[in-house]
Design an enzyme around this catalytic site. Structure first.
Site, PDB file in Angstrom:
ATOM      1  N   GLY A 136      72.802  73.481  58.372  1.00  0.00           N
ATOM      2  CA  GLY A 136      72.928  72.147  57.824  1.00  0.00           C
ATOM      3  C   GLY A 136      71.833  71.817  56.815  1.00  0.00           C
ATOM      4  O   GLY A 136      72.021  71.016  55.911  1.00  0.00           O
ATOM      5  N   TYR A 137      70.679  72.459  56.968  1.00  0.00           N
ATOM      6  CA  TYR A 137      69.555  72.195  56.077  1.00  0.00           C
ATOM      7  C   TYR A 137      69.760  72.873  54.721  1.00  0.00           C
ATOM      8  O   TYR A 137      69.500  72.303  53.673  1.00  0.00           O
ATOM      9  CB  TYR A 137      68.284  72.720  56.743  1.00  0.00           C
ATOM     10  CG  TYR A 137      67.009  72.530  55.944  1.00  0.00           C
ATOM     11  CD1 TYR A 137      66.299  71.339  56.032  1.00  0.00           C
ATOM     12  CD2 TYR A 137      66.520  73.535  55.122  1.00  0.00           C
ATOM     13  CE1 TYR A 137      65.122  71.156  55.311  1.00  0.00           C
ATOM     14  CE2 TYR A 137      65.343  73.363  54.400  1.00  0.00           C
ATOM     15  CZ  TYR A 137      64.644  72.167  54.504  1.00  0.00           C
ATOM     16  OH  TYR A 137      63.502  71.994  53.791  1.00  0.00           O
ATOM     17  N   GLY A 138      70.242  74.090  54.748  1.00  0.00           N
ATOM     18  CA  GLY A 138      70.416  74.853  53.509  1.00  0.00           C
ATOM     19  C   GLY A 138      70.572  76.320  53.813  1.00  0.00           C
ATOM     20  O   GLY A 138      71.097  76.697  54.854  1.00  0.00           O
ATOM     21  N   VAL A 192      68.967  80.411  54.056  1.00  0.00           N
ATOM     22  CA  VAL A 192      67.772  81.177  54.406  1.00  0.00           C
ATOM     23  C   VAL A 192      67.849  82.509  53.664  1.00  0.00           C
ATOM     24  O   VAL A 192      68.870  83.212  53.726  1.00  0.00           O
ATOM     25  CB  VAL A 192      67.669  81.415  55.925  1.00  0.00           C
ATOM     26  CG1 VAL A 192      66.394  82.180  56.248  1.00  0.00           C
ATOM     27  CG2 VAL A 192      67.696  80.092  56.673  1.00  0.00           C
ATOM     28  N   ASP A 197      66.282  70.021  69.038  1.00  0.00           N
ATOM     29  CA  ASP A 197      67.476  70.785  68.644  1.00  0.00           C
ATOM     30  C   ASP A 197      67.437  72.193  69.234  1.00  0.00           C
ATOM     31  O   ASP A 197      67.625  73.184  68.530  1.00  0.00           O
ATOM     32  CB  ASP A 197      67.583  70.843  67.123  1.00  0.00           C
ATOM     33  CG  ASP A 197      69.001  71.196  66.655  1.00  0.00           C
ATOM     34  OD1 ASP A 197      69.941  71.053  67.462  1.00  0.00           O
ATOM     35  OD2 ASP A 197      69.163  71.621  65.501  1.00  0.00           O
TER      36      ASP A 197
END
Length: 962
Positions: free
Chosen positions: A642-644, A646, A756
């Site tokens: 969800g963040y981006g 890797v 999380d």
């Protein structure tokens, strides 16, 4: 004078309002340039929306990339996914464009047209393509894609065109099952072009329904088996049906006769048997090919005589017998009859009223003993070699229809347009208008033409006219088109050479080439209906002219040039004035808000006063990380969330990095980003992923971690990583994750709540030790008087503490609940919520301590007993499950602390090892899967006798408060 100034000011403001391309799109396009070679030469400067070839924008955002036939080389970067407003992507006819289609294609949520025809892409088509809900047009044909057709394509409810032909795709045709979608869900799709692959299995009956709008079904030249499903008769909109070149067997279903709109029907080269059903209701049939099947012997079918639109009848090697009725040759549109290798006998009589279009009658290798020729100058080519009628000769000379020598097939070439072509220089070609130029060339391939007479000029003249009308309607600089060399390939495709000539000068510029290419690749051009479905394959174009229009510069008025120069100078002066004014305003604004924006000077190397207070963390430049990840290449893309994304990176000293790069929509505010990296830089534990540094440049937010080589626990539990975890190893993984959480809760100052915890956020190092990562949602308890943080509910469904969800009060016990769910996932290898069932409830209902394995036979992962511990048994399973169920108690008060969880897990692990882990007679306690990971390293032995003392495990320096 005042009016002129106003006009100039309007021009200035129009220029300013138009603005430059959005920064994130510019960064992405420049990244694409780094991974692609031979991009257009005008791809320079800071405003792609203004001048870059192939780029179109709306509101300063890139919405279209059309670069067909540009000679691009290299691979398509995963950064393409950052172009969030992109609607059209056409990279067709770039044969040196290779590599996989990046999974990031699934991030282009507004994409409606995806065309990659005639490139060299390989690898599987990513499942993420199913995220593109706006997609209407997919053409990936003529590449080297492998693997299966993704089920996820069935999610594309707006899809109109699906062309995956001429690849190396394998496996069955995907259909829906339960929550898994399939092609049968694409009710609005009109085109399934899936020929020339390696698809296998049956044609699924569920593929067809009366709700489908399908008009083209092309499955030729695959490895399909089984029967033709009778449900095919439900697809009553079908116009072209190709099932030839497979291994289909059984009878042709009688209800295929319901397909009254079908014009081209190919069932040849299969293993079809039984009685051939009547097709009398298929009155629209133009082309019928039933050759090379094993039907039951049958007399010539009378229903064929009712097909008044028939141009081509091919029933070679189909067990036909008896005589051919003379009336067959009177069908008004008939051009070709091929009935060779059958048992046809009697007299052949073409008749006195045969079709004026008839060109060929091939009856070789039958039993015809007489041929009545009622015309002295019969224009039809008759082929009777291998029949009794050819066994006798007249005066020792074979008759023409018995000869091996066959006349050449009539061909076609666009004629000269009432002119005399001149001699052209090397490389140039004379157009039909006798002008020498460098044409844009390629091959038009028609997959199911309705005719077989390749010498019929009227068809090709219709095609020429249609092409020119299409080019003119789109205002393309085209002088003329030239068609030539029509040929039929072994798959009965019609191939036709196409040359497109420029108007006004001797070559096309790039705009002309990619626009013509796009018109042909996205099917904007509609050929005359007799040609059927087509695709175009362009040759490489190497004679580009200047960008801009194709008009001759000789017609430019000198006065206009002078006026433009003067106006330009005035405009430049005004722009300079406007720029200076804007710069001053910007500086004033920066001084006004400087104190409220502590990160305002992060992009300057000199200023460190506003930098976050970091311990043992390094600030990386964007260029450094770009270099370490090879321009954020697809090959270095190791995951996303969800963040981006890797990316894997490598420092000059060889150290591996994991670089988490935020995508635009998930970026935090500067203060939040600062808080996160300050938090991460203060925690150090063997069971926590170590933050090495960060990057905050060019509007990028990147966190740089140590690289953890064996990926996530989730990938291991689901079998994706190829590593198998036995019972003891799973206990060690659970213990390691618990130790990391205990450190956060009890030794960090202030305490940190992860928020999380899940299998995706537990990583496994080279020794399969657990490391907790991804602290993007973490919160610190800064008020020593409180044991909670009141905050918006965030986390992952299935792991989320119900008490936190109801109260919005986040406590350490919220992490304990998530960890309990993780423990159940460790023993079951199931997702927390799977098919509507919640693992906590399933275990609670099934658990029975009076039974073996606590009655959890159907829940426990079968592979948990594989490897070294298979002789040990699941010692301590009951205590492990008890502990997990305490962790997921509804009330936080009833849940243990993480330090208590660690102590209990230590005891379970010690008992499990004591039960047999250290006494194996062979002395080899390493499972084969583990051995592959550790490569024999003694320090990675999974059952070493290292101490699990909590005090020793947590003997790391206590974090100082900020």
């Amino acid at each position: 004078m005042r009016e002129r100034i106003l006009v100039l000011l309007l021009l200035v403001f129009n220029y300013v309002a138009k603005g430059e391309t959005a920064d994130e799109d510019l960064v992405t396009l420049k990244s694409l340039m780094d991974t692609l070679k031979k991009t257009p030469p005008n791809w320079e400067g800071s405003d792609p929306c203004d001048v870059w070839d192939g780029i179109k924008c709306e509101n300063s955002r890139v919405t279209s990339i059309t670069l067909s036939s540009m000679g691009l080389e290299g691979e398509l970067s995963g950064d393409i996914g950052s172009l969030s407003e992109l609607e059209t992507l056409d990279l067709s006819y770039n044969k040196d464009l290779t590599g996989p289609l990046p999974r990031a294609i699934g991030e282009l949520r507004k994409l409606s047209t995806l065309i990659l025809v005639g490139c060299s892409f390989n690898g599987p088509i990513p499942d993420e393509i199913g995220f593109l809900q706006e997609l209407r047009f997919i053409s990936l044909n003529s590449n080297s894609f492998t693997g299966r057709i993704p089920h996820s394509i069935g999610n594309l409810s707006n899809l109109y065109w699906l062309d995956l032909a001429d690849n190396e795709l394998q496996g069955p045709i995907p259909i829906s099952s339960g929550s898994v979608p399939g092609l049968d869900k694409l009710h609005h799709a009109k085109h399934f072009h899936l020929g020339k692959n390696n698809l296998s299995g049956n044609i699924p009956p569920q593929l067809f329904s009366s709700e489908m709008a399908l008009i083209h079904l092309l499955l030729e030249s695959n490895n399909l088996i089984g029967k033709i499903p009778s449900t095919l008769g439900l697809a009553k909109n079908l116009e072209v049906l190709r099932l030839d070149g497979n291994s289909l067997s059984g009878p042709v279903p009688s209800n295929i006769n319901n397909l009254t709109n079908v014009q081209e029907l190919y069932l040849s080269n299969n293993k079809l048997s039984g009685t051939l059903p009547s097709l009398s209701d298929m009155s629209a049939l133009n082309y019928l090919d039933l050759s090379n099947n094993t039907f039951e012997p049958l007399d010539f079918p009378s229903w064929i005589l009712t097909l008044t639109s028939l141009t081509t009848l091919n029933m070679e090697n189909t067990q036909l017998q008896g005589e051919i009725p003379d009336s067959l040759f009177s069908l008004v549109s008939l051009q070709t009859v091929v009935l060779k290798d059958n048992k046809i006998n009697g007299t052949l009589n073409v008749g006195s009223t045969y079709s004026k279009h008839l060109q060929l009658v091939d009856l070789e290798n039958n039993a015809i003993d007489n041929f009545e020729q009622k015309h002295d100058h019969l224009s039809v080519k008759i082929m009777l070699k291998g029949n009794p009628v050819c066994y006798e000769t007249v005066e020792g000379i074979a008759t023409p229809y018995c000869s091996d020598n066959q006349a050449n097939q009539l061909s076609y070439r666009t004629p000269w347009n009432n002119c005399q072509p001149s001699t052209c220089s090397l490389g140039q070609v004379a157009s039909p208008n006798c002008e020498c130029a460098y044409p844009y060339t390629g091959t038009l391939t028609f997959r199911a033409p309705s005719f077989s007479d390749l010498g019929n000029k009227s068809y090709f003249q219709q095609l020429e006219k249609g092409l020119m009308q299409s080019f003119e309607s789109h205002h393309l600089p085209v002088d003329s088109v030239l068609l030539s060399h029509p040929t039929e390939d072994p798959d009965h495709y019609l191939e036709l050479s196409l040359q497109v000539f420029p108007a006004g000068q001797d070559r096309f510029n790039r705009t002309g080439v990619y626009t013509i290419g796009f018109l042909l690749s996205n099917q904007t051009f509609k050929p005359p209906k007799v040609f059927g479905p087509f695709y175009f394959d362009a040759d490489k174009y190497e004679h580009f002219g200047n960008s801009g229009t194709m008009e001759s510069s000789k017609s430019v008025n000198i006065g206009i040039i002078a006026g433009a120069a003067v106006g330009g100078c005035v405009l430049v002066v005004l722009l300079v004035v406007a720029g200076v004014y804007a710069f001053c305003q910007k500086k004033r604004a920066e001084r006004a808000i400087g104190q409220s924006n502590p990160f305002r000077r992060w992009d300057t190397a000199e200023s460190k006063g506003d930098m976050p207070q970091l311990k043992e963390a390094r600030r990386f430049s964007f260029d450094e990380l770009k270099r370490y990840t090879r321009n954020f290449s697809q090959a270095n893309d190791i995951g996303s969330g969800g963040y981006g994304k890797v990316y894997k990176g490598t420092l000059p000293n060889g150290q591996l990095l994991a670089i988490k790069r935020a995508q635009r929509e998930s970026k935090q505010g500067r203060l939040e980003f600062k808080a996160e990296i300050e938090l991460l830089s203060r925690v150090h534990h063997k069971n926590l992923v170590t933050l090495i540094g960060f990057c905050f440049e060019h509007d990028e937010q990147m966190l740089v971690y140590e690289f953890v080589p064996n990926g996530t626990l989730k990938d291991t539990l689901t079998g994706k990583s190829g590593i198998r975890l036995d019972w003891v190893r799973r206990l060690k993984v659970a213990l390691g994750a618990a130790q990391g959480l205990t450190y956060l809760h009890e030794l960090a100052d202030p305490p940190i709540i992860h928020r999380d915890i899940k299998s995706n956020n537990v990583l496994l190092d080279e020794c399969l030790n657990a490391k907790v990562g991804d602290f993007g949602l973490s919160k610190s308890i800064v008020d020593p008087e409180k044991d909670h943080v009141t905050t918006q509910v965030k986390g992952t469904m299935g792991y989320l503490d119900p008490e936190y969800y109801m109260s919005q009060q986040l406590t350490e016990k919220s992490d304990v609940y998530s960890f309990g769910v993780l423990m159940l996932e460790i023993i079951s290898a199931r997702r927390p919520i799977e098919r509507g069932k919640y693992i906590v409830k399933e275990v609670r209902n099934a658990m029975d301590k009076t039974k073996v394995l606590c009655g959890l036979h159907e829940i426990i992962d079968p592979s948990i007993g594989l490897g070294a511990s298979s002789s040990i048994g699941l010692v301590g399973l009951d205590k492990f499950v008890d502990l997990a169920m305490k962790c997921v108690s509804d009330s936080g008060v009833e849940r243990p602390k993480m330090s208590e969880v660690v102590r209990e897990l230590e005891n379970i692990l010690h008992h499990s090892l004591a039960a047999g882990g250290s006494n194996d007679e062979s002395g080899s306690m390493i499972s084969s899967s583990y051995e592959e990971v550790s490569r024999g390293s003694s320090s990675c032995h999974p059952y070493s006798s290292e101490s699990f003392d909590l005090k020793a495990a947590l003997s790391y320096p206590k974090v100082e408060p900020k």
